[in-house]
Design a protein around this motif. Structure first.
Motif, PDB file in Angstrom:
ATOM      1  N   ALA A   1       4.069   9.041  -0.155  1.00  0.00           N
ATOM      2  CA  ALA A   1       4.853   9.933  -1.012  1.00  0.00           C
ATOM      3  C   ALA A   1       5.150  11.265  -0.316  1.00  0.00           C
ATOM      4  N   GLN A   2       4.447  11.550   0.769  1.00  0.00           N
ATOM      5  CA  GLN A   2       4.669  12.791   1.523  1.00  0.00           C
ATOM      6  C   GLN A   2       5.892  12.636   2.418  1.00  0.00           C
ATOM      7  N   THR A   3       6.632  13.709   2.570  1.00  0.00           N
ATOM      8  CA  THR A   3       7.793  13.702   3.456  1.00  0.00           C
ATOM      9  C   THR A   3       7.321  13.829   4.895  1.00  0.00           C
TER      10      THR A   3
ATOM     11  N   ALA B   1       0.841  -1.204   0.000  1.00  0.00           N
ATOM     12  CA  ALA B   1       0.000   0.000   0.000  1.00  0.00           C
ATOM     13  C   ALA B   1       0.870   1.246   0.000  1.00  0.00           C
ATOM     14  N   GLN B   2       0.496   2.228  -0.805  1.00  0.00           N
ATOM     15  CA  GLN B   2       1.211   3.499  -0.883  1.00  0.00           C
ATOM     16  C   GLN B   2       0.456   4.629  -0.195  1.00  0.00           C
ATOM     17  N   ALA B   3      -0.803   4.368   0.138  1.00  0.00           N
ATOM     18  CA  ALA B   3      -1.624   5.364   0.821  1.00  0.00           C
ATOM     19  C   ALA B   3      -2.687   4.641   1.628  1.00  0.00           C
TER      20      ALA B   3
ATOM     21  N   HIS C   1       2.704  10.575   7.958  1.00  0.00           N
ATOM     22  CA  HIS C   1       2.737   9.863   6.684  1.00  0.00           C
ATOM     23  C   HIS C   1       3.659   8.649   6.776  1.00  0.00           C
ATOM     24  N   LEU C   2       3.237   7.697   7.622  1.00  0.00           N
ATOM     25  CA  LEU C   2       3.949   6.445   7.847  1.00  0.00           C
ATOM     26  C   LEU C   2       2.931   5.320   7.752  1.00  0.00           C
TER      27      LEU C   2
END
Length: 143
Positions: free
Chosen positions: A94-96, A30-32, A113-114
């Motif tokens: 994708a967020q820092t 999963a990316q989000a 964003h983890l």
């Protein structure tokens, strides 16, 4: 988009101390993650509150036991609220993510964003006069 994962089934809850739902595995690729708090009854008393977080499992420490990190903290629900309240937040890898101390609190209405392999819902209900409760569910949708 992946299938929804229920972290807390829709139910009326009156527990006033911190309570954790079941630990659930999330898709490894999963990316989000879309996080949804769905409250179907918040009509209790003005002094009652519901705080819900989604936590990521970090592992077990020798001295500290299991370690969980708040990654989503929904805005507090008040007991004099409407009968239908939905809060949605998105975690995107994708967020820092800025550096932080693992013991530091996550502000209400915020996300980190983890994303880990295991998540759970965690909630605290404050009941001002021992007669309230909230109906709610917590769902995440990996993508």
């Amino acid at each position: 988009m992946g299938n929804a994962v229920v972290l807390a089934e829709s139910a009326r809850r009156t527990t006033t101390t911190g309570t954790a739902g079941e630990t659930k595995d999330i898709l490894a690729d999963a990316q989000a993650l879309v996080c949804v708090l769905d409250v179907t009854d918040a009509d209790t008393d003005a002094g009652d509150t519901l705080d819900v977080k989604i936590q990521m499992y970090l592992g077990s420490g020798v001295e500290s036991g299991e370690q969980w990190l708040d990654i989503c903290d929904f805005t507090q629900i008040l007991g004099n609220g409407a009968d239908a309240i939905t809060r949605v937040q998105k975690i995107a890898l994708a967020q820092t993510e800025a550096a932080f101390e693992t013991g530091s609190a996550l502000a209400a209405g915020s996300v980190r964003h983890l994303l880990g392999a295991q998540l759970r819902a965690y909630w605290t209900i404050v009941d001002a006069d021992s007669d309230g409760g909230f109906n709610f569910s917590v769902v995440v949708v990996p993508s």
